[in-house]
Design an enzyme around this catalytic site. Sequence first.
Site, PDB file in Angstrom:
ATOM      1  N   HIS A 182      54.171  36.181  42.842  1.00 55.34           N
ATOM      2  CA  HIS A 182      55.042  35.009  42.698  1.00 55.34           C
ATOM      3  C   HIS A 182      54.482  33.886  43.545  1.00 55.34           C
ATOM      4  O   HIS A 182      54.004  34.117  44.654  1.00 55.34           O
ATOM      5  CB  HIS A 182      56.470  35.336  43.144  1.00 55.34           C
ATOM      6  N   ASP A 241      68.751  36.399  36.214  1.00 56.04           N
ATOM      7  CA  ASP A 241      68.898  36.129  37.641  1.00 56.04           C
ATOM      8  C   ASP A 241      70.372  36.041  38.064  1.00 56.04           C
ATOM      9  O   ASP A 241      71.270  35.851  37.266  1.00 56.04           O
ATOM     10  CB  ASP A 241      68.186  34.828  37.964  1.00 56.04           C
ATOM     11  N   ASP A 269      65.153  37.258  46.515  1.00 53.49           N
ATOM     12  CA  ASP A 269      64.093  36.364  46.987  1.00 53.49           C
ATOM     13  C   ASP A 269      63.794  36.609  48.459  1.00 53.49           C
ATOM     14  O   ASP A 269      64.280  35.881  49.329  1.00 53.49           O
ATOM     15  CB  ASP A 269      64.504  34.908  46.764  1.00 53.49           C
ATOM     16  N   GLU A 299      75.754  37.410  41.360  1.00 53.82           N
ATOM     17  CA  GLU A 299      76.533  37.883  42.506  1.00 53.82           C
ATOM     18  C   GLU A 299      77.399  36.769  43.116  1.00 53.82           C
ATOM     19  O   GLU A 299      77.965  36.950  44.191  1.00 53.82           O
ATOM     20  CB  GLU A 299      75.606  38.469  43.583  1.00 53.82           C
TER      21      GLU A 299
END
Length: 367
Positions: free
Chosen positions: A239, A108, A174, A111
């Site tokens: 999810h 994950d 997300d 950035e």
Amino acid sequence: NHYALDEEWEVDRTLYPDFETVASDLHGEGFKWLVYFNSFVEQTSKAWPETAPNGWLIAGADGKPYVFNDAKFQNASLLDLSNPEAVKWAVSKMQLAISQGADGWMGDYSEWLPTDATLYGGNGADLHAVYPVMWQEAQRQAMDTVGDGVSRLSFVRSGWFGSAPLVDVWWPGDQQTDWGVDDGMPTVVPVALGVSLAGISTFGSDVAGYQNTNSPASTKELFFRWTELGALSPVMRTHHGSYPKLNWSWESDDETLAHWKRYATLHVALAPYFRSLAEHAHDTGVAIMRPLAVEFPDDAASWPIADEYMLGDSLLVAPVMTEGATSRAVHLPPGTWFPWAGGAPVSGGEVGADAPTTERQLYARAG
């Protein structure tokens, strides 16, 4: 209601005292088991005393670890992935998970590198864009040097030039659990088409989104529509979202379970097609999900379209991504197309398509 990870680099033996046994049981049932890593190191984690004293974290102007609020608003720093010793430490943690039975992970973030940080290999401004690539290189090293012949993968959310040959699966972060054009379901296809042109071959989004801290919980309609899109993506992944007790899920009622089963069955039935497209992507760099113009460059009307896509060279997908819609306009490039649901073939051009909430808009190219 809220779900959040503990930011540790090793198994939580309170939650998983029998991690190895669970892994063995899952493998016996034919499943893979993926875990989770990111490059944050929180001050309260067990990883902090293993990394900070060794200079393996990014630094501030004072030479001390650069501390900021991470995604959970906790004091944290980042692993300095330009430092070979820090990479060696990260690889050891990932390979420890593999030795305990993990088959890969979500790799994950990455950035978040501050542009005013100092790293072993340079400064944050120069390394900000390539930091995701360094993170992916570390993950590749961890998996590819085990040498036991087991199939493994990681899936990631960030990248830069050089990511394509390193990334197994890419997902668009997300998305919010809504229909918003800022970060909801309608953003998935444009993102998929953009990264496909950058060489990312294998893509999938969180069905019904993830982030609902500042948006409504996912609804049944959203879950149905996103399931249809997920089934016609290389990776179909559900999810529970950041508030799992509030979000609609595959098990919320019998109708939803039947819908999920129907589209999961379709996704699995397409597995030979996906595999052939994956091999083609490996050989040529042409991704599995493609803008229409990749297959039909001479069709001027195909070039601006960002809400349809080609799944390989044979299938055209036109997902419904507008709340309450039961129809949509579809552009079919020149040629003859067969509606997947049956019926007479359709010639290329602009068509109106009925789209009940349970049905996907899918066309097969003649030939």
